[in-house]
Scaffold this motif. Structure first.
Motif, PDB file in Angstrom:
ATOM      1  N   TYR A  35      15.090  15.127 -26.871  1.00 57.46           N
ATOM      2  CA  TYR A  35      16.060  14.597 -27.990  1.00 57.46           C
ATOM      3  C   TYR A  35      15.185  13.996 -29.074  1.00 57.46           C
ATOM      4  O   TYR A  35      13.776  14.039 -28.856  1.00 57.46           O
ATOM      5  CB  TYR A  35      16.913  13.389 -27.596  1.00 57.46           C
ATOM      6  CG  TYR A  35      16.487  12.145 -26.690  1.00 57.46           C
ATOM      7  CD1 TYR A  35      15.647  11.441 -27.669  1.00 57.46           C
ATOM      8  CD2 TYR A  35      16.495  12.276 -25.658  1.00 57.46           C
ATOM      9  CE1 TYR A  35      15.355  10.086 -26.908  1.00 57.46           C
ATOM     10  CE2 TYR A  35      15.823  11.256 -24.947  1.00 57.46           C
ATOM     11  CZ  TYR A  35      15.182  10.361 -25.445  1.00 57.46           C
ATOM     12  OH  TYR A  35      14.483   9.250 -24.808  1.00 57.46           O
ATOM     13  N   CYS A  36      15.439  13.892 -30.270  1.00 52.48           N
ATOM     14  CA  CYS A  36      14.784  13.502 -31.618  1.00 52.48           C
ATOM     15  C   CYS A  36      14.284  12.047 -31.177  1.00 52.48           C
ATOM     16  O   CYS A  36      14.832  11.360 -30.750  1.00 52.48           O
ATOM     17  CB  CYS A  36      15.674  13.238 -32.561  1.00 52.48           C
ATOM     18  SG  CYS A  36      14.725  12.540 -34.217  1.00 52.48           S
ATOM     19  N   LYS A  37      12.729  11.873 -31.405  1.00 55.04           N
ATOM     20  CA  LYS A  37      12.377  10.547 -30.930  1.00 55.04           C
ATOM     21  C   LYS A  37      12.758   9.472 -31.933  1.00 55.04           C
ATOM     22  O   LYS A  37      12.941   8.336 -31.463  1.00 55.04           O
ATOM     23  CB  LYS A  37      10.953  10.790 -31.314  1.00 55.04           C
ATOM     24  CG  LYS A  37      10.138   9.444 -30.891  1.00 55.04           C
ATOM     25  CD  LYS A  37       8.743   9.723 -31.243  1.00 55.04           C
ATOM     26  CE  LYS A  37       7.800   8.090 -30.652  1.00 55.04           C
ATOM     27  NZ  LYS A  37       6.193   8.440 -30.757  1.00 55.04           N
ATOM     28  N   HIS A  38      13.221   9.615 -33.307  1.00 56.30           N
ATOM     29  CA  HIS A  38      13.551   8.801 -34.061  1.00 56.30           C
ATOM     30  C   HIS A  38      14.998   8.383 -33.989  1.00 56.30           C
ATOM     31  O   HIS A  38      15.473   7.315 -33.877  1.00 56.30           O
ATOM     32  CB  HIS A  38      13.490   9.169 -35.652  1.00 56.30           C
ATOM     33  CG  HIS A  38      13.745   8.276 -36.581  1.00 56.30           C
ATOM     34  ND1 HIS A  38      14.814   8.119 -37.064  1.00 56.30           N
ATOM     35  CD2 HIS A  38      12.840   7.315 -36.946  1.00 56.30           C
ATOM     36  CE1 HIS A  38      14.708   7.087 -38.076  1.00 56.30           C
ATOM     37  NE2 HIS A  38      13.450   6.314 -37.999  1.00 56.30           N
ATOM     38  N   CYS A  39      16.018   9.359 -33.998  1.00 58.24           N
ATOM     39  CA  CYS A  39      17.491   9.178 -33.983  1.00 58.24           C
ATOM     40  C   CYS A  39      18.113   9.444 -32.632  1.00 58.24           C
ATOM     41  O   CYS A  39      19.122   9.253 -32.399  1.00 58.24           O
ATOM     42  CB  CYS A  39      18.094   9.821 -34.974  1.00 58.24           C
ATOM     43  SG  CYS A  39      18.051  11.469 -34.817  1.00 58.24           S
ATOM     44  N   SER A  40      17.389   9.929 -31.519  1.00 60.81           N
ATOM     45  CA  SER A  40      17.737  10.490 -30.311  1.00 60.81           C
ATOM     46  C   SER A  40      18.744  11.526 -30.345  1.00 60.81           C
ATOM     47  O   SER A  40      19.436  11.543 -29.065  1.00 60.81           O
ATOM     48  CB  SER A  40      18.242   9.183 -29.406  1.00 60.81           C
ATOM     49  OG  SER A  40      17.318   7.961 -29.286  1.00 60.81           O
ATOM     50  N   LEU A  41      18.840  12.133 -31.223  1.00 64.47           N
ATOM     51  CA  LEU A  41      19.838  13.195 -31.358  1.00 64.47           C
ATOM     52  C   LEU A  41      19.527  14.445 -30.326  1.00 64.47           C
ATOM     53  O   LEU A  41      18.345  14.779 -30.494  1.00 64.47           O
ATOM     54  CB  LEU A  41      19.994  13.850 -32.659  1.00 64.47           C
ATOM     55  CG  LEU A  41      20.742  15.202 -32.695  1.00 64.47           C
ATOM     56  CD1 LEU A  41      22.261  14.743 -32.708  1.00 64.47           C
ATOM     57  CD2 LEU A  41      20.738  15.678 -34.199  1.00 64.47           C
ATOM     58  N   PRO A  42      20.303  14.725 -29.206  1.00 62.73           N
ATOM     59  CA  PRO A  42      19.656  15.770 -28.405  1.00 62.73           C
ATOM     60  C   PRO A  42      19.580  17.132 -29.078  1.00 62.73           C
ATOM     61  O   PRO A  42      20.231  17.446 -30.039  1.00 62.73           O
ATOM     62  CB  PRO A  42      20.961  15.925 -27.334  1.00 62.73           C
ATOM     63  CG  PRO A  42      21.583  14.450 -27.612  1.00 62.73           C
ATOM     64  CD  PRO A  42      21.545  14.185 -29.015  1.00 62.73           C
ATOM     65  N   PHE A  43      18.791  17.950 -28.576  1.00 63.30           N
ATOM     66  CA  PHE A  43      18.439  19.273 -29.062  1.00 63.30           C
ATOM     67  C   PHE A  43      19.074  20.378 -28.460  1.00 63.30           C
ATOM     68  O   PHE A  43      18.772  20.765 -27.493  1.00 63.30           O
ATOM     69  CB  PHE A  43      17.189  19.445 -28.980  1.00 63.30           C
ATOM     70  CG  PHE A  43      16.104  18.747 -30.045  1.00 63.30           C
ATOM     71  CD1 PHE A  43      16.307  18.746 -31.228  1.00 63.30           C
ATOM     72  CD2 PHE A  43      15.031  17.961 -29.619  1.00 63.30           C
ATOM     73  CE1 PHE A  43      15.682  17.847 -31.985  1.00 63.30           C
ATOM     74  CE2 PHE A  43      14.328  17.004 -30.455  1.00 63.30           C
ATOM     75  CZ  PHE A  43      14.758  17.137 -31.623  1.00 63.30           C
ATOM     76  N   THR A  44      20.496  20.029 -28.563  1.00 60.62           N
ATOM     77  CA  THR A  44      21.499  21.230 -28.038  1.00 60.62           C
ATOM     78  C   THR A  44      21.084  22.555 -28.367  1.00 60.62           C
ATOM     79  O   THR A  44      20.322  22.895 -29.315  1.00 60.62           O
ATOM     80  CB  THR A  44      22.983  20.813 -28.055  1.00 60.62           C
ATOM     81  OG1 THR A  44      23.093  20.808 -29.747  1.00 60.62           O
ATOM     82  CG2 THR A  44      23.280  19.640 -27.386  1.00 60.62           C
ATOM     83  N   GLY A  54       2.287  15.084 -31.809  1.00 59.64           N
ATOM     84  CA  GLY A  54       2.583  15.277 -30.684  1.00 59.64           C
ATOM     85  C   GLY A  54       3.941  14.931 -30.049  1.00 59.64           C
ATOM     86  O   GLY A  54       4.236  14.972 -28.710  1.00 59.64           O
ATOM     87  N   ASP A  55       4.953  14.844 -31.020  1.00 57.76           N
ATOM     88  CA  ASP A  55       6.263  14.180 -30.582  1.00 57.76           C
ATOM     89  C   ASP A  55       7.302  15.375 -31.277  1.00 57.76           C
ATOM     90  O   ASP A  55       6.874  15.868 -32.457  1.00 57.76           O
ATOM     91  CB  ASP A  55       6.655  12.959 -30.694  1.00 57.76           C
ATOM     92  CG  ASP A  55       7.608  12.372 -29.560  1.00 57.76           C
ATOM     93  OD1 ASP A  55       8.423  13.221 -29.001  1.00 57.76           O
ATOM     94  OD2 ASP A  55       7.426  11.163 -29.137  1.00 57.76           O
ATOM     95  N   ILE A  56       8.542  15.297 -31.174  1.00 58.27           N
ATOM     96  CA  ILE A  56       9.648  16.131 -31.567  1.00 58.27           C
ATOM     97  C   ILE A  56      10.461  15.262 -32.368  1.00 58.27           C
ATOM     98  O   ILE A  56      10.811  14.273 -31.788  1.00 58.27           O
ATOM     99  CB  ILE A  56      10.176  17.063 -30.398  1.00 58.27           C
ATOM    100  CG1 ILE A  56      10.605  16.015 -29.444  1.00 58.27           C
ATOM    101  CG2 ILE A  56       9.340  17.970 -29.970  1.00 58.27           C
ATOM    102  CD1 ILE A  56      11.471  16.944 -28.147  1.00 58.27           C
TER     103      ILE A  56
END
Length: 371
Positions: A35-44, A54-56
């Motif tokens: 998921y997004c490191k900032h808003c925690s939106l899952p990458f469905t 180094g992060d997504i």
């Protein structure tokens, strides 16, 4: 996973992954940790993700916090897809354009002044010219706007730069372009008017002749300017007489220079015949007294009752032989008398020289010796 193999560690939770996993940006995530490191939106499925340090991150957060900004002053928006990289700057391809004419610069030559926007080659050269130190107009002493005209200063014959607006074509008044005009004294002419006026510049006033003209003395003149060098009267349909590059009316040419034709008593302006020491003739006025044809040097002369008779040799041959013999005899006598007279003159001169050399004041005793 093979027996004995250490399971991968999820970069998000730092726990071993033993179940379903997702591989991205060179790492392996738990499916529930992807998921997004900032808003925690899952990458469905179908949701784009972007990497930073180094992060997504989801596209929205990546754009807002980490994406490079378009360097175009009117954009400043994130550059996420394709970009044009110029040094440390990035541009949307459609924004990397000439700051003056908006020509896209991605596949063409581009230039810039230090600390200024990019320009296409044409606009860069134009700006260079505009920014170059401007010359000062010789006439108005102000900076010259536009292209200057380089003209000859009639005062000291030096080349000077002037505003084109000060010196339009003297005939059509069009503003002249550098290198596309001709100068005559202090007047300028466009090429078209100059070619039209090539039939001449007046030999008196040095101005271009655009109307009627007179050609004489190897020059072209305004009719009112082609005048007698002495009395200044124009030659309106009358004959002129040349002398040393000047023109004279008949009266003043005769008065000052001309030989007078013995036959017509008029001034001789061109070629003449001088068959006798004190007589001059127009070539066509020295004629045979019998056939009236011009004789040139082909003539016979004799006196009858104190009057000179002139006859061409053809007519002379037609005379009776007795007349010709009498004339030839008399001509021989005259020739003999002239030779005798010339001989006596020579003897007299020789006698005078001998007397001079023998005189006391010219003797060797009084002569000054050479040094």
């Amino acid at each position: 996973m093979n027996p004995g193999e250490v399971p991968p560690t999820c970069p998000r939770c730092s726990q071993y992954i033993s179940g379903p996993a997702i591989r991205a940006i060179g790492k392996v995530y738990h499916s529930y940790c992807f998921y997004c490191k900032h808003c925690s939106l899952p990458f469905t499925q179908g949701v784009r993700h972007f990497e930073h340090d180094g992060d997504i991150y989801c596209e929205n957060d990546y754009r807002n916090y980490y994406a490079p900004r378009c360097a175009h002053p009117d954009c400043q928006k994130p550059v996420v897809a394709s970009a044009v990289q110029i040094g440390t700057l990035q541009y949307h391809p459609e924004h990397f354009a000439c700051a003056t004419c908006n020509t896209l610069l991605q596949n063409v030559k581009y230039f810039s002044f230090p600390g200024e926007p990019f320009l296409c080659e044409k606009c860069f050269k134009t700006t260079q010219v505009e920014r170059a130190p401007r010359k000062t107009c010789w006439k108005c002493s102000q900076p010259i706007t536009g292209d200057p005209l380089s003209i000859r200063n009639e005062i000291n014959d030096e080349m000077v730069d002037v505003c084109a607006s000060h010196y339009p074509c003297d005939l059509c008044k069009v503003i002249l372009a550098p290198g596309k005009f001709q100068q005559i004294e202090d007047r300028l002419y466009c090429e078209e008017d100059y070619r039209r006026a090539l039939k001449g510049v007046c030999g008196a006033c040095n101005q271009i002749i655009t109307g009627r003209s007179v050609t004489a003395l190897g020059k072209v003149w305004h009719p009112e300017h082609f005048v007698c060098a002495h009395c200044q009267e124009p030659f309106t349909g009358s004959t002129y007489y040349p002398k040393d590059g000047l023109a004279y009316c008949q009266a003043h040419f005769t008065q000052f220079f001309a030989k007078q034709c013995f036959h017509c008593k008029q001034a001789i302006a061109g070629k003449y015949l001088n068959p006798f020491e004190d007589r001059f003739y127009h070539p066509d006025h020295f004629t045979c007294q019998k056939c009236v044809n011009p004789m040139g040097k082909n003539f016979k002369q004799w006196k009858v009752d104190s009057e000179t008779q002139l006859m061409c040799k053809d007519c002379y041959k037609k005379l009776p032989s007795s007349e010709r013999k009498a004339f030839e005899k008399k001509e021989a006598e005259l020739k003999k008398a002239r030779e005798k007279e010339e001989k006596e003159e020579r003897k007299q001169k020789e006698k005078e020289v001998r007397i001079l050399l023998s005189s006391s004041w010219f003797s060797s005793e009084t002569a000054v010796p050479a040094k």
